[in-house]
Design an enzyme around this catalytic site. Sequence first.
Site, mmCIF file in Angstrom:
data_model
loop_
_atom_site.group_PDB
_atom_site.id
_atom_site.type_symbol
_atom_site.label_atom_id
_atom_site.label_comp_id
_atom_site.label_asym_id
_atom_site.label_seq_id
_atom_site.Cartn_x
_atom_site.Cartn_y
_atom_site.Cartn_z
ATOM 1 C CB CYS A 8 -0.989 -0.010 1.162
ATOM 2 S SG CYS A 8 -0.286 0.275 2.808
ATOM 3 C CG ASN A 11 4.437 -1.497 5.215
ATOM 4 O OD1 ASN A 11 5.528 -1.765 5.700
ATOM 5 N ND2 ASN A 11 3.493 -2.407 5.111
ATOM 6 C CB CYS A 13 -3.625 1.753 6.939
ATOM 7 S SG CYS A 13 -3.569 3.238 7.959
ATOM 8 N NE ARG A 14 -4.687 1.324 1.555
ATOM 9 C CZ ARG A 14 -4.586 1.937 0.391
ATOM 10 N NH1 ARG A 14 -5.500 1.756 -0.545
ATOM 11 N NH2 ARG A 14 -3.562 2.736 0.141
ATOM 12 C CB SER A 15 0.386 -3.324 2.852
ATOM 13 O OG SER A 15 1.184 -2.356 3.485
ATOM 14 C CG ASP A 127 -5.099 5.004 2.639
ATOM 15 O OD1 ASP A 127 -5.210 4.631 3.823
ATOM 16 O OD2 ASP A 127 -4.050 5.488 2.167
#
Length: 154
Positions: A8, A11, A13-15, A127
């Site tokens: 993401c 690095n 939040c999402r990933s 995001d």
Amino acid sequence: MIKILFICHGNICRSPMAEYMLKKMVVDRGIEGDFYIESAATSTEEIWNGVGNPVYPPARDELRRHGIDCSGKRARQVSREDYERFDYILCMENTNIRNTLRIIGSDPEGKVKRLLDYGDRPRDIADPWYTGIFDRTYNDIDEGLNAFLEYLGY
């Protein structure tokens, strides 16, 4: 061993959510020995003097609500060498794909895809840094991970 890298923007939040969610899923299914899982960023915005920031507190809290611990995770940037190290490079959105390709150069083996491209409704994962909706992000990632594991035959 199947080597997976989630990507993401920062690095934080999402990933990392995808990284730790998949790590828990494979442990719960007793197949953790078949997988090596990491995550990385396309930017260096969350990396200061060579040290990455930890997972963003609301993302960490969402994982914790589901019994997932991400302690010790620090942001890092994807590198050209990652292309050779990983079998799948799964991005959260099309912008992540563009920025990953800018860093790695090219994708001759077709390793770089969006996570939700494996599901029934291919789309970007928003995001939560901007939306503030961490439970929706969790659910979208969960959908993608289950579809990806099914694709792999698990």
